[in-house]
Enzyme design. Structure first.
Site, short mmCIF file in Angstrom:
data_model
loop_
_atom_site.label_atom_id
_atom_site.label_comp_id
_atom_site.label_asym_id
_atom_site.label_seq_id
_atom_site.Cartn_x
_atom_site.Cartn_y
_atom_site.Cartn_z
N ASN A 155 0.80 -1.23 0.00
CA ASN A 155 0.00 0.00 0.00
C ASN A 155 0.83 1.28 0.00
OD1 ASN A 155 0.69 -0.71 2.68
ND2 ASN A 155 -0.92 0.60 3.47
N GLU A 253 3.45 -5.29 12.37
CA GLU A 253 2.55 -4.14 12.16
C GLU A 253 1.44 -4.63 11.25
OE1 GLU A 253 3.01 -1.29 13.62
OE2 GLU A 253 5.06 -1.53 14.34
N CYS A 287 -3.31 1.36 6.43
CA CYS A 287 -3.71 0.63 7.64
C CYS A 287 -4.33 1.57 8.67
CB CYS A 287 -2.51 -0.09 8.23
SG CYS A 287 -1.12 1.03 8.51
N GLU A 465 7.41 0.41 16.23
CA GLU A 465 8.54 0.86 15.42
C GLU A 465 8.64 2.38 15.58
OE1 GLU A 465 7.96 -0.90 11.49
OE2 GLU A 465 8.40 -2.87 12.31
P1 NAD Z 1 0.04 -9.34 3.12
O1 NAD Z 1 0.04 -9.81 4.52
O2 NAD Z 1 -0.69 -10.14 2.12
O3 NAD Z 1 1.53 -9.23 2.56
C1 NAD Z 1 2.51 -8.43 3.18
C2 NAD Z 1 3.88 -8.94 2.81
O4 NAD Z 1 4.06 -10.24 3.39
C3 NAD Z 1 4.11 -9.13 1.32
O5 NAD Z 1 5.44 -8.81 1.01
C4 NAD Z 1 3.86 -10.61 1.13
O6 NAD Z 1 4.52 -11.15 0.01
C5 NAD Z 1 4.44 -11.17 2.42
N1 NAD Z 1 3.92 -12.48 2.82
C6 NAD Z 1 2.72 -13.05 2.55
N2 NAD Z 1 2.64 -14.28 3.11
C7 NAD Z 1 3.80 -14.49 3.75
C8 NAD Z 1 4.32 -15.57 4.54
N3 NAD Z 1 3.62 -16.68 4.76
N4 NAD Z 1 5.56 -15.45 5.04
C9 NAD Z 1 6.28 -14.33 4.85
N5 NAD Z 1 5.85 -13.28 4.12
C10 NAD Z 1 4.62 -13.36 3.59
O7 NAD Z 1 -0.48 -7.85 3.17
P2 NAD Z 1 -0.77 -6.89 1.95
O8 NAD Z 1 -2.05 -7.33 1.32
O9 NAD Z 1 0.45 -6.73 1.12
O10 NAD Z 1 -0.99 -5.48 2.70
C11 NAD Z 1 -2.21 -5.09 3.23
C12 NAD Z 1 -2.26 -5.33 4.73
O11 NAD Z 1 -1.16 -4.70 5.36
C13 NAD Z 1 -3.49 -4.74 5.36
O12 NAD Z 1 -4.04 -5.66 6.27
C14 NAD Z 1 -2.96 -3.53 6.10
O13 NAD Z 1 -3.73 -3.13 7.20
C15 NAD Z 1 -1.62 -3.99 6.51
N6 NAD Z 1 -0.76 -2.84 6.80
C16 NAD Z 1 -0.41 -2.58 8.10
C17 NAD Z 1 0.37 -1.48 8.40
C18 NAD Z 1 0.78 -1.15 9.82
O14 NAD Z 1 1.72 -0.40 10.00
N7 NAD Z 1 0.13 -1.69 10.83
C19 NAD Z 1 0.81 -0.65 7.37
C20 NAD Z 1 0.43 -0.94 6.06
C21 NAD Z 1 -0.35 -2.05 5.79
#
Ligand code: NAD
Length: 485
Positions: A155, A253, A287, A465
Site C-alpha cells: 500500500n 505491524e 492501515c 517501530e
Molecule cells: P500481506 O500480509 O498479504 O503481505 C505483506 C507482505 O508479506 C508481502 O510482502 C507478502 O509477500 C508477504 N507475505 C505473505 N505471506 C507471507 C508468509 N507466509 N511469510 C512471509 N511473508 C509473507 O499484506 P498486503 O495485502 O500486502 O498489505 C495489506 C495489509 O497490510 C493490510 O491488512 C494492512 O492493514 C496492513 N498494513 C499494516 C500497516 C501497519 O503499519 N500496521 C501498514 C500498512 C499495511
C-alpha cells in the site's frame, strides 16, 4: 518468459543478480490500466542462500564501522532518492495505482526522511547505566542482531520498505528485505540507488517474489535473527507461528479497523477535511484509514450531508492526472473490496454513495477503480464493522455521549489508530486515555513524527517501530555488571 517485458531482478552482494536459467517469473500489473508491464523474479531458497552468504560476509565490516561513516552511507542513499524523486514517484504510481501527486508529496519524501532520520538517530542512540552506589556499576551494551529480515506490503511500498530497512541498517545489521510482489518497482530502484551510493556489498539484499515462497523462507531461515513485518493480520499470525520455534525477535505491524469520533463541538471544516482524507486517502488502502465514522447525534444529519457532498466532489481517474483517487492495487483486491460492499448490502446496510466499480475511459479502460463508498445502518457486530476492508469504504453511525463513543470505538478486535475530533480539551484527553489503540490523533490524522512509537494493540500487531523503539528492536541489549566494592 516474455522477453519483451523488462524483468525486475534481485539485489544480492551489491549487484543486480541475473535470474537463474529456469527462474520462475511473476507478472507485474499496472492497476490503472490493467496491463502487465514488467515481470519479477520469484526467488527461491537458492537466492536466499546467496543473500544470506553475502550478508554474512558484509556483517563484520558493517557492524564495526564507525557510526558516523555508517550514517553517511544512509544519508547518501537519502540524497539520491531525493534527487530521483520524479523517477521514484512515477514508478510508485505505475505499480500501485495511487495518484502521482500523492507519491510525489508523501510516499517518496517519506522514504527519504526514513533514511535521513535513522542516519541521524543512530548518532544519538545511547544506552543506559545503573550505578549501585559505591559497590558496582551496570551498563547496557546494545549490539546489532546480525542478519535481519524486513517484509513489507503494497500500500505504501517504498515508504514502508525503508521504514524497516533504514533503522535495521543504522543499528549495524545486514538486511534481507522483501517488498510486496504486487509492487516491486521502487524496491528495484532502491537497489540501483544503493549501488550508485556505494553502499557496501551484502549490507542490504533485496529478494523479490511471493510471500508464501521466499517470504516464508526468510521467516524460517535459522541465520535470520529477527523479522520486521508489515502486512495483514492473518499473515502476521502465520509468521508468528512459523518464527516461534526459533524464538526470533518479531515486530508485527498489522491491520486496522480504525474509528473516527466526531463530537458536536468539533471545528466543522477542519473535521470534514480530516474525516474525508482519513477515510479515502490512497483509495482507503492505508492501515491507519478511519473506516468507522461515529458522529454525535445532535450533528449527525448535517455532518453526514456535508460529508456526502465532499465525497461527491472527489475526482477519481487516471492517477497520472490531477485526481484525488486512483486505482486499487489489483484486480483481486478490487473484487475483495466489491465483495465486502456486497456483504454490507446483505447485512442490511444502506449504501449512501458509491458502491460500485468505476469505469474510467482511455488508457485506464481496464483499470481497477472503485467509487468512494459510505454505508449507514449497520450494527457494531456486523462483518462490515468488524473486518478490515482496506479500500475506499467507510461506515457512518450516530452516537450519544462519550461512553457510547468509546464503546463503539473500542468494540473491534483491532487496535491500531483512532482519531478524535473535538474542541473540548478535557474531553479529548479523557478519551485519548481510554481508547485501546496504539495511536490516537486528536483533531488530525496521519500527522507523523518519526520519533514517536508506531504500532498497534490487539490484532493490529506486536511491538512498536519508530524512533528509539526501532533501534531497540534491531539491537540486542546486554547488561555488564562491574563490582568495584
Ligand atoms: P500481506 O500480509 O498479504 O503481505 C505483506 C507482505 O508479506 C508481502 O510482502 C507478502 O509477500 C508477504 N507475505 C505473505 N505471506 C507471507 C508468509 N507466509 N511469510 C512471509 N511473508 C509473507 O499484506 P498486503 O495485502 O500486502 O498489505 C495489506 C495489509 O497490510 C493490510 O491488512 C494492512 O492493514 C496492513 N498494513 C499494516 C500497516 C501497519 O503499519 N500496521 C501498514 C500498512 C499495511
Amino acid at each position: 518468459m516474455d522477453n519483451a517485458l523488462p524483468c525486475i531482478r534481485n539485489y544480492i552482494a551489491g549487484e543486480l543478480a541475473t535470474p537463474r536459467a529456469r527462474a520462475a517469473l511473476l507478472d507485474n500489473v499496472n492497476p490503472a490500466s490493467g496491463q502487465v508491464y514488467s515481470q519479477l523474479v520469484d526467488s527461491t531458497d537458492e537466492d536466499l542462500q546467496a543473500a544470506v552468504a553475502a550478508a554474512q560476509s558484509a556483517l563484520p565490516g558493517w557492524r564495526a564501522m564507525d557510526i558516523a561513516a555508517r550514517a553517511r552511507h544512509l544519508e547518501k542513499v537519502a540524497d539520491l532518492i531525493e534527487r530521483d524523486l520524479d523517477r521514484f514517484a512515477a514508478a510508485e504510481c505505475e505499480d500501485n495505482g495511487k495518484p502521482l501527486a500523492l507519491a510525489r508529496a508523501v510516499d517518496i519524501p517519506r522514504a527519504v526522511d526514513n533514511f535521513r532520520f535513522f542516519a541521524r538517530a543512530i548518532t544519538q542512540f545511547a544506552s543506559e547505566s545503573h550505578a549501585m552506589g559505591e559497590r558496582a556499576i551496570n551498563y547496557t551494551l546494545r549490539a546489532p542482531l546480525g542478519i535481519v529480515g524486513c517484509i513489507s506490503p503494497w500500500n505504501l511500498p517504498l515508504y514502508l520498505f525503508t521504514w524497516k530497512i533504514a533503522p535495521a541498517l543504522a543499528a549495524g545489521n545486514c538486511v534481507i528485505a522483501k517488498p510486496s510482489e504486487v509492487t516491486p518497482k521502487t524496491a528495484a530502484l532502491l537497489a540501483e540507488t544503493c549501488i550508485e551510493a556505494g553502499l557496501p556489498a551484502g549490507v542490504l539484499n533485496i529478494l523479490h517474489g511471493r510471500g508464501s515462497g521466499i517470504g516464508n523462507a526468510i521467516v524460517t531461515h535459522p541465520d535470520i535473527k529477527a523479522i520486521s513485518f508489515t502486512g495483514g493480520t492473518a499473515t502476521g499470525a502465520r509468521i508468528a507461528a512459523q518464527a516461534a520455534p526459533q524464538f526470533k525477535k518479531l515486530s508485527l505491524e498489522l491491520g486496522g479497523k480504525n474509528p473516527t469520533l466526531v463530537f458536536a463541538d468539533c471545528d466543522w471544516d477542519k473535521t470534514l477535511d480530516g474525516v474525508l482524507r482519513s477515510a479515502f486517502a490512497n483509495q482507503g488502502q492505508i492501515c491507519l484509514c478511519g473506516s468507522r465514522i461515529y458522529v454525535e447525534r445532535s450533528i449527525y444529519a448535517d455532518f453526514k450531508a456535508a460529508l456526502l457532498q465532499r465525497i461527491s466532489q472527489l475526482r477519481i481517474g487516471d492517477p497520472l492526472t490531477d485526481v484525488d483517487q486512483g486505482a486499487l492495487v489489483s484486480a483481486a483486491h478490487m473484487h475483495k473490496v466489491l465483495g465486502a460492499i456486497e456483504t454490507a448490502r446483505a447485512e442490511g446496510g444502506e449504501i449512501l454513495c458509491g458502491g460500485q466499480q468505476r469505469q474510467v475511459d482511455g488508457r485506464c479502460n481496464g483499470g481497477f477503480f472503485v467509487e468512494p463508498t459510505l454505508i449507514e445502518g449497520l450494527p457494531l457486530d456486523s462483518q462490515t464493522n468488524q473486518q478490515e476492508i482496506f479500500g475506499p469504504v467507510a461506515t457512518i453511525q450516530p452516537f450519544e455521549g462519550e461512553e457510547q463513543a468509546l464503546q463503539l470505538a473500542n468494540g473491534t478486535g483491532y487496535g491500531l489508530a483512532a482519531s478524535v475530533w473535538s474542541e473540548n480539551l478535557s474531553r479529548s484527553h479523557r478519551i485519548a486515555g481510554r481508547l485501546d489503540f496504539g495511536i490516537v490523533w486528536v483533531n488530525c490524522w496521519l500527522q507523523r513524527d518519526l520519533r514517536t512509537p508506531f504500532g498497534g494493540m490487539k490484532n493490529s500487531g506486536v511491538g512498536r517501530e519508530g524512533g528509539w523503539e526501532a533501534l531497540r528492536f534491531f539491537t540486542e541489549p546486554k547488561n555488564v555488571c562491574i563490582d568495584f566494592g
